[in-house]
Design a protein around this motif. Structure first.
Motif, PDB file in Angstrom:
ATOM      1  N   GLY A 181      35.133  23.753 120.463  1.00 42.09           N
ATOM      2  CA  GLY A 181      34.180  23.667 121.561  1.00 42.09           C
ATOM      3  C   GLY A 181      33.066  22.665 121.364  1.00 42.09           C
ATOM      4  N   GLY A 182      33.015  22.040 120.188  1.00 46.66           N
ATOM      5  CA  GLY A 182      31.983  21.047 119.966  1.00 46.66           C
ATOM      6  C   GLY A 182      32.175  19.832 120.852  1.00 46.66           C
ATOM      7  N   GLY A 183      31.156  19.003 120.918  1.00 46.10           N
ATOM      8  CA  GLY A 183      31.229  17.801 121.743  1.00 46.10           C
ATOM      9  C   GLY A 183      29.914  17.070 121.741  1.00 46.10           C
ATOM     10  N   SER A 184      29.829  16.097 122.620  1.00 46.80           N
ATOM     11  CA  SER A 184      28.623  15.283 122.744  1.00 46.80           C
ATOM     12  C   SER A 184      27.935  15.606 124.056  1.00 46.80           C
ATOM     13  CB  SER A 184      28.983  13.802 122.701  1.00 46.80           C
ATOM     14  OG  SER A 184      29.549  13.460 121.465  1.00 46.80           O
ATOM     15  N   PHE A 210      26.875  29.298 111.390  1.00 43.53           N
ATOM     16  CA  PHE A 210      26.014  28.456 110.583  1.00 43.53           C
ATOM     17  C   PHE A 210      26.185  27.023 111.056  1.00 43.53           C
ATOM     18  CE2 PHE A 210      24.559  31.212 107.068  1.00 43.53           C
ATOM     19  CZ  PHE A 210      25.310  32.334 107.335  1.00 43.53           C
ATOM     20  N   ARG A 211      25.267  26.162 110.636  1.00 50.12           N
ATOM     21  CA  ARG A 211      25.406  24.747 110.955  1.00 50.12           C
ATOM     22  C   ARG A 211      24.923  23.904 109.790  1.00 50.12           C
ATOM     23  NH1 ARG A 211      20.726  24.174 115.665  1.00 50.12           N
ATOM     24  NH2 ARG A 211      18.917  24.354 114.266  1.00 50.12           N
ATOM     25  N   TYR A 267      29.107  22.908 113.236  1.00 48.20           N
ATOM     26  CA  TYR A 267      28.901  24.343 113.381  1.00 48.20           C
ATOM     27  C   TYR A 267      30.110  25.081 112.820  1.00 48.20           C
ATOM     28  CZ  TYR A 267      24.721  23.760 116.182  1.00 48.20           C
ATOM     29  OH  TYR A 267      23.442  23.464 116.599  1.00 48.20           O
ATOM     30  N   TYR A 268      29.826  26.112 112.014  1.00 47.78           N
ATOM     31  CA  TYR A 268      30.860  26.883 111.350  1.00 47.78           C
ATOM     32  C   TYR A 268      30.748  28.360 111.711  1.00 47.78           C
ATOM     33  CZ  TYR A 268      31.079  22.807 108.243  1.00 47.78           C
ATOM     34  OH  TYR A 268      31.203  21.542 107.741  1.00 47.78           O
ATOM     35  N   CYS A 269      31.892  29.015 111.837  1.00 48.99           N
ATOM     36  CA  CYS A 269      31.878  30.466 111.966  1.00 48.99           C
ATOM     37  C   CYS A 269      32.370  31.081 110.656  1.00 48.99           C
ATOM     38  CB  CYS A 269      32.711  30.957 113.142  1.00 48.99           C
ATOM     39  SG  CYS A 269      34.457  30.490 113.144  1.00 48.99           S
ATOM     40  N   ALA A 270      31.910  32.285 110.394  1.00 49.55           N
ATOM     41  CA  ALA A 270      32.217  32.914 109.122  1.00 49.55           C
ATOM     42  C   ALA A 270      32.274  34.432 109.273  1.00 49.55           C
ATOM     43  CB  ALA A 270      31.160  32.537 108.089  1.00 49.55           C
ATOM     44  N   THR A 297      33.005  22.581 113.800  1.00 48.58           N
ATOM     45  CA  THR A 297      33.167  21.869 115.068  1.00 48.58           C
ATOM     46  C   THR A 297      31.870  21.102 115.302  1.00 48.58           C
ATOM     47  OG1 THR A 297      33.758  22.107 117.413  1.00 48.58           O
ATOM     48  CG2 THR A 297      32.401  23.867 116.458  1.00 48.58           C
ATOM     49  N   LEU A 298      32.008  19.829 115.608  1.00 48.40           N
ATOM     50  CA  LEU A 298      30.865  18.928 115.628  1.00 48.40           C
ATOM     51  C   LEU A 298      30.149  18.935 116.972  1.00 48.40           C
ATOM     52  CD1 LEU A 298      29.236  16.752 114.121  1.00 48.40           C
ATOM     53  CD2 LEU A 298      30.868  15.067 115.024  1.00 48.40           C
TER      54      LEU A 298
END
Length: 122
Positions: free
Chosen positions: A7-10, A36-37, A92-95, A116-117
């Motif tokens: 879901g990341g994006g610019s 987290f990021r 961004y990371y999920c954990a 995801t950036l």
């Protein structure tokens, strides 16, 4: 156990994104789940999480702008990012945390997805 963030994006400053974290091999509703990021040159930092009781917690820097949620039927966690700022740009990371620990401490999480950036232009 697998976690897959997407879901990341610019986006431009002020814009919104919704990140997803699809989980397999366990039930997200039964574990602490967090986001987290990490920005270039910085350490990974806590963003938001569901604690053991299912309550939400946020970093002060994102409170009121980001919303964590989950769909137990889809075994997926989300992070709605709103009113984005350039300083929110990061991977961004999920954990997932298996045992009792500090939900704000990355060291207490046992499983991580790939990042995801998110990029935010001013």
């Amino acid at each position: 156990v697998q976690l897959q963030a997407s879901g990341g994006g610019s986006v431009q400053a002020g814009g919104s994104l919704r990140l997803s974290c699809a989980a397999s091999g366990f039930t997200i509703g039964s574990h602490v789940m967090g986001w987290f990021r990490q920005a270039p040159g910085n350490e990974r930092e806590f963003v938001a999480a569901f604690n053991w009781g299912g309550r939400t917690a946020y970093a002060d820097s994102v409170k009121g702008r980001f919303t964590i949620s989950r769909d137990n039927a889809k075994n997926t966690m989300y992070l709605q990012l709103s009113n984005l700022r350039p300083e929110d740009a990061a991977d961004y990371y999920c954990a997932m945390m298996r045992a009792l620990g500090n939900i704000r401490d990355e060291k207490d999480y046992n499983y991580w997805g790939r990042g995801t950036l998110v990029t935010v232009s001013s």
